[in-house]
Enzyme design. Structure first.
Site, short mmCIF file in Angstrom:
data_model
loop_
_atom_site.label_atom_id
_atom_site.label_comp_id
_atom_site.label_asym_id
_atom_site.label_seq_id
_atom_site.Cartn_x
_atom_site.Cartn_y
_atom_site.Cartn_z
N ARG A 179 11.91 -1.83 11.33
CA ARG A 179 10.87 -1.33 12.24
C ARG A 179 10.64 -2.33 13.37
NH1 ARG A 179 5.78 0.43 8.68
NH2 ARG A 179 4.73 -0.83 10.24
N ARG B 247 0.13 -9.20 13.39
CA ARG B 247 -0.55 -8.14 12.62
C ARG B 247 -1.45 -8.76 11.55
NH1 ARG B 247 4.52 -4.92 10.84
NH2 ARG B 247 3.14 -3.61 9.61
N ARG C 162 -9.25 0.82 8.98
CA ARG C 162 -8.79 -0.55 9.18
C ARG C 162 -9.81 -1.36 9.98
NH1 ARG C 162 -2.96 0.35 8.89
NH2 ARG C 162 -1.70 -1.44 9.46
N ARG D 73 12.18 -5.77 5.06
CA ARG D 73 12.02 -4.33 4.84
C ARG D 73 12.97 -3.54 5.76
NH1 ARG D 73 5.90 -2.33 4.83
NH2 ARG D 73 5.95 -2.67 7.07
N LYS E 235 0.84 -1.22 0.00
CA LYS E 235 0.00 0.00 0.00
C LYS E 235 0.87 1.27 0.00
CE LYS E 235 -2.23 -0.88 3.85
NZ LYS E 235 -1.59 -2.14 4.29
P1 AMP Z 1 1.23 0.43 9.15
O1 AMP Z 1 2.43 1.29 8.93
O2 AMP Z 1 0.05 0.86 8.33
O3 AMP Z 1 1.52 -1.04 9.01
O4 AMP Z 1 0.77 0.66 10.68
C1 AMP Z 1 1.65 0.37 11.75
C2 AMP Z 1 0.87 0.22 13.03
O5 AMP Z 1 0.16 1.44 13.32
C3 AMP Z 1 -0.21 -0.85 13.02
O6 AMP Z 1 0.28 -2.14 13.27
C4 AMP Z 1 -1.14 -0.34 14.13
O7 AMP Z 1 -0.59 -0.59 15.40
C5 AMP Z 1 -1.11 1.16 13.90
N1 AMP Z 1 -2.16 1.61 12.95
C6 AMP Z 1 -1.97 2.18 11.74
N2 AMP Z 1 -3.14 2.49 11.16
C7 AMP Z 1 -4.11 2.09 12.03
C8 AMP Z 1 -5.53 2.11 12.00
N3 AMP Z 1 -6.21 2.61 10.95
N4 AMP Z 1 -6.20 1.61 13.07
C9 AMP Z 1 -5.54 1.10 14.14
N5 AMP Z 1 -4.20 1.04 14.23
C10 AMP Z 1 -3.48 1.53 13.18
#
Ligand code: AMP
Length: 221
Positions: free
Chosen positions: A162, A173, A88, A127, A13
């Protein structure tokens, strides 16, 4: 145009969002980036966020919708909006719909990037990112041109993994994704199937971009 990119962690994404936002001049909002910036700032909210994010758990809706509603109300969103990582949960999707309806600016398209679990683990665990500018690399597929330096900025040193990109956390996740994010796709399909574009995210990024761009160009004409 207002677009949502949906898909499991590691579906690609972020890569697609950056390309599409640049090509179609849209404001790109990544909830993960916004929450990480808050966490890095070390505020009380940031410390609370770290508990969820470092464990690979979703941040509660009440917190995320507040943070994202503020970001979406940025006047720059009027030129076009590309949401990546938000919504999400079905609850977040409903709040977003209500916010967009208030401005009479509904979503034009939901792009669902479908990807298999083994591809996700391979992509995410390899990554690496630049701690200075956030540029993304991969141990196997996308190494920097010069080892120990970022291609995009003047940073030299170790690229970072990360904290939530370890295999154990990635699998957690993915579980969270299946339980609460996959139903968001059904929510949007029920709302109007013509608004959902399903793409095979297991392919090379350029092929995925080409398919989405063709669809967006068709929408824009
Ligand atoms: P990402 O970079 O999109 O993989 O997001 C990293 C982390 O941020 C996720 O594993 C969640 O802990 C948190 N996070 C990001 N977006 C959301 C969302 N829309 N709702 C809840 N937690 C989120």
């Amino acid at each position: 145009m207002r677009i949502v990119l949906l898909g499991a962690p590691g579906a690609g994404k972020g890569t697609q969002a950056k390309r599409l936002a640049e090509k179609f001049d849209m404001l790109h909002l990544s909830s993960g980036d916004i929450l990480r910036a808050e966490k890095a700032a070390g505020s009380e909210l940031g410390k609370e966020l770290a508990k969820y994010m470092d464990a690979g758990k979703l941040v509660p809706d009440a917190v995320v919708v507040g943070v994202m509603a503020k970001a979406i109300s940025n006047p720059a969103a009027s030129k076009g909006l590309l949401l990546d990582g938000f919504p999400r949960t079905v609850g977040q999707a409903k709040v977003l719909d209500a916010q967009l309806a208030r401005f009479n600016t509904p979503l034009d398209l939901v792009v669902y990037m479908d990807v298999s679990a083994d591809v996700v683990v391979d992509r995410i665990c390899g990554r690496r990112s630049c701690p200075s500018c956030g540029a993304i690399y991969h141990e196997k597929y996308l190494r920097p041109k010069v080892e120990g330096a970022c291609d995009q900025c003047s940073y030299t040193g170790q690229l970072e993994l990360r904290r939530d990109d370890t295999e154990e956390v990635v699998l957690r996740r993915l579980d969270a994704y299946k339980a609460v994010t996959a139903p968001v796709l059904d929510y949007y399909k029920d709302a109007g199937a013509e608004k959902v574009l399903c793409v095979d995210g297991n392919r090379r990024p350029n092929e995925v971009t080409a398919e989405i761009v063709a669809q967006l160009q068709a929408l824009a004409t």
